[in-house]
Design an enzyme around this catalytic site. Structure first.
Site, PDB file in Angstrom:
ATOM      1  N   GLN A 314       0.859  -1.185   0.000  1.00 14.16           N
ATOM      2  CA  GLN A 314       0.000   0.000   0.000  1.00 14.16           C
ATOM      3  C   GLN A 314       0.895   1.234   0.000  1.00 14.16           C
ATOM      4  OE1 GLN A 314      -3.104   1.581   1.143  1.00 14.16           O
ATOM      5  NE2 GLN A 314      -1.914   3.384   1.697  1.00 14.16           N
ATOM      6  N   THR A 315       0.576   2.216  -0.805  1.00 11.79           N
ATOM      7  CA  THR A 315       1.351   3.456  -0.724  1.00 11.79           C
ATOM      8  C   THR A 315       0.549   4.663  -1.188  1.00 11.79           C
ATOM      9  OG1 THR A 315       3.408   4.527  -1.380  1.00 11.79           O
ATOM     10  CG2 THR A 315       2.415   3.110  -3.017  1.00 11.79           C
ATOM     11  N   ARG A 316       0.919   5.835  -0.633  1.00 16.77           N
ATOM     12  CA  ARG A 316       0.331   7.095  -1.082  1.00 16.77           C
ATOM     13  C   ARG A 316       1.442   8.052  -1.505  1.00 16.77           C
ATOM     14  NH1 ARG A 316       1.170   9.334   4.326  1.00 16.77           N
ATOM     15  NH2 ARG A 316       1.284  11.416   3.427  1.00 16.77           N
ATOM     16  N   HIS A 320      10.421   5.082  -4.103  1.00 19.16           N
ATOM     17  CA  HIS A 320      11.857   5.332  -4.219  1.00 19.16           C
ATOM     18  C   HIS A 320      12.585   4.008  -3.988  1.00 19.16           C
ATOM     19  CE1 HIS A 320      10.843   9.495  -4.457  1.00 19.16           C
ATOM     20  NE2 HIS A 320      10.222   9.460  -3.279  1.00 19.16           N
ATOM     21  N   HIS A 323      11.654   1.776  -1.008  1.00 16.39           N
ATOM     22  CA  HIS A 323      10.383   1.056  -1.163  1.00 16.39           C
ATOM     23  C   HIS A 323      10.575  -0.172  -2.029  1.00 16.39           C
ATOM     24  CE1 HIS A 323       9.045   5.349  -0.634  1.00 16.39           C
ATOM     25  NE2 HIS A 323       8.505   4.735   0.394  1.00 16.39           N
ATOM     26  N   GLY A 408       4.712  -1.245   7.283  1.00 13.60           N
ATOM     27  CA  GLY A 408       6.024  -0.700   7.655  1.00 13.60           C
ATOM     28  C   GLY A 408       5.929   0.169   8.896  1.00 13.60           C
ATOM     29  N   ARG A 409       6.888   1.087   9.002  1.00 20.07           N
ATOM     30  CA  ARG A 409       6.923   1.984  10.148  1.00 20.07           C
ATOM     31  C   ARG A 409       5.837   3.057   9.970  1.00 20.07           C
ATOM     32  NH1 ARG A 409       9.020   6.732  10.888  1.00 20.07           N
ATOM     33  NH2 ARG A 409       9.770   7.291  12.958  1.00 20.07           N
ATOM     34  N   MET A 450      13.781   1.252   6.692  1.00 19.87           N
ATOM     35  CA  MET A 450      14.918   0.888   5.832  1.00 19.87           C
ATOM     36  C   MET A 450      15.814   2.107   5.608  1.00 19.87           C
ATOM     37  SD  MET A 450      14.210  -2.276   4.983  1.00 19.87           S
ATOM     38  CE  MET A 450      15.169  -2.643   3.545  1.00 19.87           C
ATOM     39  N   ARG A 556     -16.310  41.144  -2.644  1.00 15.20           N
ATOM     40  CA  ARG A 556     -17.726  41.320  -2.281  1.00 15.20           C
ATOM     41  C   ARG A 556     -18.493  41.995  -3.419  1.00 15.20           C
ATOM     42  NH1 ARG A 556     -20.266  39.592   2.255  1.00 15.20           N
ATOM     43  NH2 ARG A 556     -18.795  38.719   3.730  1.00 15.20           N
ATOM     44  N   ARG A 570     -20.273  34.397   5.340  1.00 12.84           N
ATOM     45  CA  ARG A 570     -18.839  34.708   5.409  1.00 12.84           C
ATOM     46  C   ARG A 570     -18.034  33.484   4.950  1.00 12.84           C
ATOM     47  NH1 ARG A 570     -17.390  39.224   9.102  1.00 12.84           N
ATOM     48  NH2 ARG A 570     -19.224  39.874  10.254  1.00 12.84           N
ATOM     49  N   ILE A 596     -11.498  39.741   5.818  1.00 14.60           N
ATOM     50  CA  ILE A 596     -11.387  39.627   7.287  1.00 14.60           C
ATOM     51  C   ILE A 596     -11.125  38.166   7.643  1.00 14.60           C
ATOM     52  CG2 ILE A 596     -12.602  39.907   9.480  1.00 14.60           C
ATOM     53  CD1 ILE A 596     -14.181  42.196   8.266  1.00 14.60           C
ATOM     54  N   ALA A 597     -11.876  37.242   7.025  1.00 18.94           N
ATOM     55  CA  ALA A 597     -11.756  35.793   7.266  1.00 18.94           C
ATOM     56  C   ALA A 597     -11.687  35.504   8.763  1.00 18.94           C
ATOM     57  CB  ALA A 597     -10.545  35.230   6.536  1.00 18.94           C
TER      58      ALA A 597
HETATM   59  S1  PPS Z   1     -15.530  38.260   5.683  1.00 20.66           S
HETATM   60  O1  PPS Z   1     -15.965  38.136   7.059  1.00 20.66           O
HETATM   61  O2  PPS Z   1     -14.140  37.883   5.528  1.00 20.66           O
HETATM   62  O3  PPS Z   1     -16.424  37.607   4.734  1.00 20.66           O
HETATM   63  O4  PPS Z   1     -15.572  39.835   5.395  1.00 20.66           O
HETATM   64  P1  PPS Z   1     -15.042  40.593   4.104  1.00 20.66           P
HETATM   65  O5  PPS Z   1     -15.493  39.917   2.864  1.00 20.66           O
HETATM   66  O6  PPS Z   1     -13.568  40.780   4.231  1.00 20.66           O
HETATM   67  O7  PPS Z   1     -15.770  41.960   4.144  1.00 20.66           O
HETATM   68  C1  PPS Z   1     -15.394  42.866   5.068  1.00 20.66           C
HETATM   69  C2  PPS Z   1     -15.704  44.290   4.580  1.00 20.66           C
HETATM   70  O8  PPS Z   1     -17.097  44.513   4.565  1.00 20.66           O
HETATM   71  C3  PPS Z   1     -17.433  45.646   5.376  1.00 20.66           C
HETATM   72  N1  PPS Z   1     -18.461  45.212   6.335  1.00 20.66           N
HETATM   73  C4  PPS Z   1     -18.299  44.430   7.413  1.00 20.66           C
HETATM   74  N2  PPS Z   1     -17.209  43.844   7.990  1.00 20.66           N
HETATM   75  C5  PPS Z   1     -17.387  43.092   9.078  1.00 20.66           C
HETATM   76  N3  PPS Z   1     -18.571  42.850   9.641  1.00 20.66           N
HETATM   77  C6  PPS Z   1     -19.693  43.380   9.108  1.00 20.66           C
HETATM   78  N4  PPS Z   1     -20.897  43.130   9.667  1.00 20.66           N
HETATM   79  C7  PPS Z   1     -19.584  44.196   7.955  1.00 20.66           C
HETATM   80  N5  PPS Z   1     -20.467  44.857   7.186  1.00 20.66           N
HETATM   81  C8  PPS Z   1     -19.767  45.459   6.202  1.00 20.66           C
HETATM   82  C9  PPS Z   1     -16.161  46.144   5.979  1.00 20.66           C
HETATM   83  O9  PPS Z   1     -15.917  47.389   5.380  1.00 20.66           O
HETATM   84  C10 PPS Z   1     -15.086  45.200   5.562  1.00 20.66           C
HETATM   85  O10 PPS Z   1     -14.043  45.837   4.877  1.00 20.66           O
HETATM   86  P2  PPS Z   1     -12.503  45.778   5.235  1.00 20.66           P
HETATM   87  O11 PPS Z   1     -11.827  45.780   3.895  1.00 20.66           O
HETATM   88  O12 PPS Z   1     -12.203  44.522   5.997  1.00 20.66           O
HETATM   89  O13 PPS Z   1     -12.254  46.979   6.000  1.00 20.66           O
END
Ligand code: PPS
Length: 692
Positions: A314-316, A320, A323, A408-409, A450, A556, A570, A596-597
């Site tokens: 078995q290998t992923r 080399h 093996h 193996g190991r 090995m 956006r 989001r 923002i993520a």
């Molecule tokens: S996320 O959470 O990552 O999906 O947000 P993002 O797509 O980066 O969008 C953030 C920008 O939208 C504006 N904005 C808000 N931000 C945060 N919370 C709320 N409720 C919200 N409503 C509008 C805001 O200007 C963010 O812009 P940035 O560029 O981050 O300043």
């Protein structure tokens, strides 16, 4: 000459073995013929026959035929057949050890023959066809039309892999996705309700809404990602599992650093459906079709080739030299033919893609003696569950007609946990396999690590090197190999084959020529966009790769204009950004993202999407919420405080501070140019930008 009692016993047992074998072949023969055939006197034959009938091994039946000298039929009973099998194994084992002793006396070395263990089950189970869940071609055509009317579930990539192995018998004895009772047994003690061994929960995870729409006993259609109906399933069970318990029991820890635990919590649906599956058609594969075999196709191949013993590897990873040495040795040790059986379904995130690997395997195949070795691709979705995974892999290989399996190991190891320690001990998988191999009916060929011994110019098992302090022991780990490939450094001949290295270099050019993603995260107004813009300009000035900026606001507007700021929206927004960035990275460009993520799990998912193609550099723009609010460039914080904007990150919505970003930049008292320069330095230190 005086004989030891043990010797008398074994001689008597040999005679009984010969008698049972002879009666099995010729139950109607006269006593004289039988005595001659097994080499005993008539008197001794009578004593043996009495012993056999008293023990219920043989029935003597009257036969009133014309031949007066052959009046009886000596029919072997079921118990007699069992005893014959036991004595056969015992007889062969003794003969083998006598042969070994003689060989050692003559040559001063061992014969290299392996002991016979579990001989009957091992020698026969790879010859006969295995049950599949498919209906006949005609029924499939009818069923397909009927299934068009059923409620559908669109299978995920992992579920498609699972379904394929359920339908083709690779997961025998399973007849469908696990029911709740089977799931409980598998999670708790690796047993189905029938008592059979099965270590891995094979579950159909779905959303709560979909599960709630179903009635008990309802048939559903299972479709692939293009909408093709592959199977139907009768939903007998519908339950919400305890995922934390599943993680602890099956994967050893409820820790998201484990890829399968991460999948369980962050990708799998909340509800499981269980019930039998009716197979309509195999999932379609357009790649390497000639290299894909169902269990029955492999069994037929082994029958055709006369391969009675087959050891599977078995290998992923690409193969080399180590093996190759290991597989050679395993085949020699098991006195078996070899099946290279790589996984091409889902493996560990970040692995070399299967297209590259298969081209590498094909290059190495020529280096095995012709007609002793076969290669077949297995569409398995691995879980990286170490010990349980090894047992699962063994059962799958048994279903594919193999008699032996190489462990193996650190078999199917998931790497380190969130505390930086290994999830499993290096040989835990071997221990669990060993404990169950008798019952599984497939024998383990275990290997220690090995390594290359330079002075002797050969690979040796690390624990067998007696003069470790006098020789040069060399090894290149997976991480080191990736580093050398990434940096375009030399990969020595002793480590791999030139064809393999060439193939790997083709798909993995040095990092300075690969695509990558810089992913900024931080509060609104933290300075992400400004730094991202500066970085883009600096990278464009350097040239060499196209640069794309996926700024929060731009995305956006163009990609996610219909989305708001709920968690669901989001996440969708970030996954879209991740998808575009992964495509850019795959095609050798630079993606700069600046949303923002706010959620760590979503950022991780994006990282996984991208790391298969190139580097992912998470940059935390660590401006405090107080500073962002003080700056309030867009006036949004004021509105958020007044309640006029809901779910505002940092004010009325959460932000998970990155735990391990590649870089964290402070923006207070540091100018934008400097922040962008810090990112450039980071990219340089990672080898992503280099002088021509
Ligand atoms: S996320 O959470 O990552 O999906 O947000 P993002 O797509 O980066 O969008 C953030 C920008 O939208 C504006 N904005 C808000 N931000 C945060 N919370 C709320 N409720 C919200 N409503 C509008 C805001 O200007 C963010 O812009 P940035 O560029 O981050 O300043």
């Amino acid at each position: 000459m005086a004989m030891s009692p043990a010797k008398i016993t074994s001689e008597q047992e040999d005679q009984m073995f010969r008698l049972l074998r002879q009666l099995d072949i010729a139950p109607d023969a006269s006593q004289r013929v039988t005595a001659q055939a097994i080499g005993v006197s008539l008197g001794r034959l009578n004593a043996l026959l009495k012993q056999a009938t008293d023990a219920g091994l043989v029935n003597i039946e009257d036969r009133n035929g014309p031949d007066k000298r052959a009046r009886h039929t000596y029919a072997i009973t079921a118990r007699g057949a069992g005893e014959k099998n036991r004595l056969t194994t015992q007889f062969l084992t003794r003969k083998l050890s006598e042969y070994n002793a003689l060989h050692a006396e003559l040559t001063g070395s061992t014969s290299g023959l392996t002991p016979i263990s579990n001989r009957n089950s091992l020698m026969e189970h790879n010859l006969s066809p295995i049950p599949e869940l498919y209906v006949s071609y005609d029924s499939a055509q009818k069923l397909k039309v009927e299934a068009g009317e059923l409620v559908s579930h669109d299978l995920t990539p992992r579920q498609i892999c699972d379904l394929e192995l359920l339908m083709n018998g690779g997961f025998n004895p399973l007849k469908g996705f696990l029911t709740e009772a089977d799931y409980d047994g598998v999670v708790d003690n690796m047993r189905l309700t029938t008592g059979e061994l099965w270590p891995m929960p094979i579950t159909l995870d779905v959303s709560e809404d979909f599960a709630a729409s179903l009635e008990a006993g309802q048939d559903i259609a299972l479709r692939d990602q293009e909408g093709v109906i592959l199977a139907t399933m009768t939903v007998t069970d519908n339950w919400t599992p305890n995922k934390a318990k599943e993680a602890e029991k099956v994967f050893g820890a409820d820790d998201d650093a484990h890829p399968a635990v991460n999948y369980l919590h962050n990708q799998a649906g909340k509800v499981y459906l269980g019930g039998p599956v009716t197979g309509i058609q195999q999932p379609v594969h357009y790649d390497f079709r000639a290299r894909r075999d169902t269990p029955n196709e492999l069994r037929a191949y082994f029958r055709k080739m006369g391969w009675r013993k087959v050891v599977a590897f078995q290998t992923r990873n690409p193969l080399h030299r180590a093996h190759q040495e290991l597989t050679f040795r395993a085949a020699r040790e098991a006195q078996a033919n070899l099946l290279i059986h790589p996984v091409v379904g889902l493996t560990k995130p970040g692995d070399v893609d299967h297209f590259t690997r298969v081209r590498c395997y094909e290059a190495v195949l020529d280096k095995y003696p012709q007609s002793t070795t076969a290669m077949s691709l297995l569409n398995l979705a691995m879980r990286m569950a170490g010990p349980r995974e090894a047992v699962w892999h063994g059962l799958i290989r048994k279903n594919h007609g193999c008699t032996h399996f190489i462990v193996g190991r650190d078999h199917a190891g998931p790497g380190s946990n969130s505390a930086g320690e290994d999830f499993y001990g290096a040989y835990d998988a071997q221990d669990l396999f060993r404990a169950h191999q008798e019952e599984m009916g497939i024998e383990m060929v275990d290997f220690k690590h090995m390594v290359w011994v330079d002075e002797r110019a050969q690979y040796e098992a690390i624990d067998e090197i007696e003069d470790k302090d006098k020789v040069t022991v060399l090894n290149i780990s997976g991480t080191e190999l990736r580093r050398r490939l990434a940096e375009g450094l030399e990969i020595p001949e002793w480590f791999s084959f030139p064809e393999v290295v060439k193939e790997l270099r083709r798909t993995k050019p040095p990092r300075s020529k690969q695509g990558f993603t810089v992913f900024f995260t931080g509060f609104s107004g933290s300075g992400k966009s400004t730094i991202a813009n500066a970085l883009m300009v600096k990278l464009m000035e350097m040239g060499g790769r196209p640069v794309t900026l996926l700024d929060g606001d731009i995305v956006r507007k163009n990609l996610s204009s219909e989305l708001g700021f709920s968690k669901e929206h989001r996440d969708l927004n970030i996954r879209r950004i991740g998808y575009v960035a992964s495509e850019i990275t795959k095609n050798g460009g630079i993606a700069i993202c600046a949303p923002i993520a706010p959620y760590a799990t979503t950022r991780r998912a994006v990282r996984e999407d991208i790391e298969g193609f190139g580097a992912f550099i998470e940059v935390h723009v660590a401006t405090s919420i107080e500073e962002c609010e003080r700056r309030d460039r867009k006036g949004l914080y004021k509105l958020a405080r007044e309640g006029k904007i809901k779910e505002f990150t940092g004010i009325s919505d959460p932000y998970d501070v990155p735990a391990n970003p590649e870089l964290s930049v402070e923006t207070e008292n540091v100018d934008v140019d400097n922040c962008a320069h810090q990112v450039i330095l980071k990219l340089e230190s990672m080898g992503l930008i280099a002088a021509e």
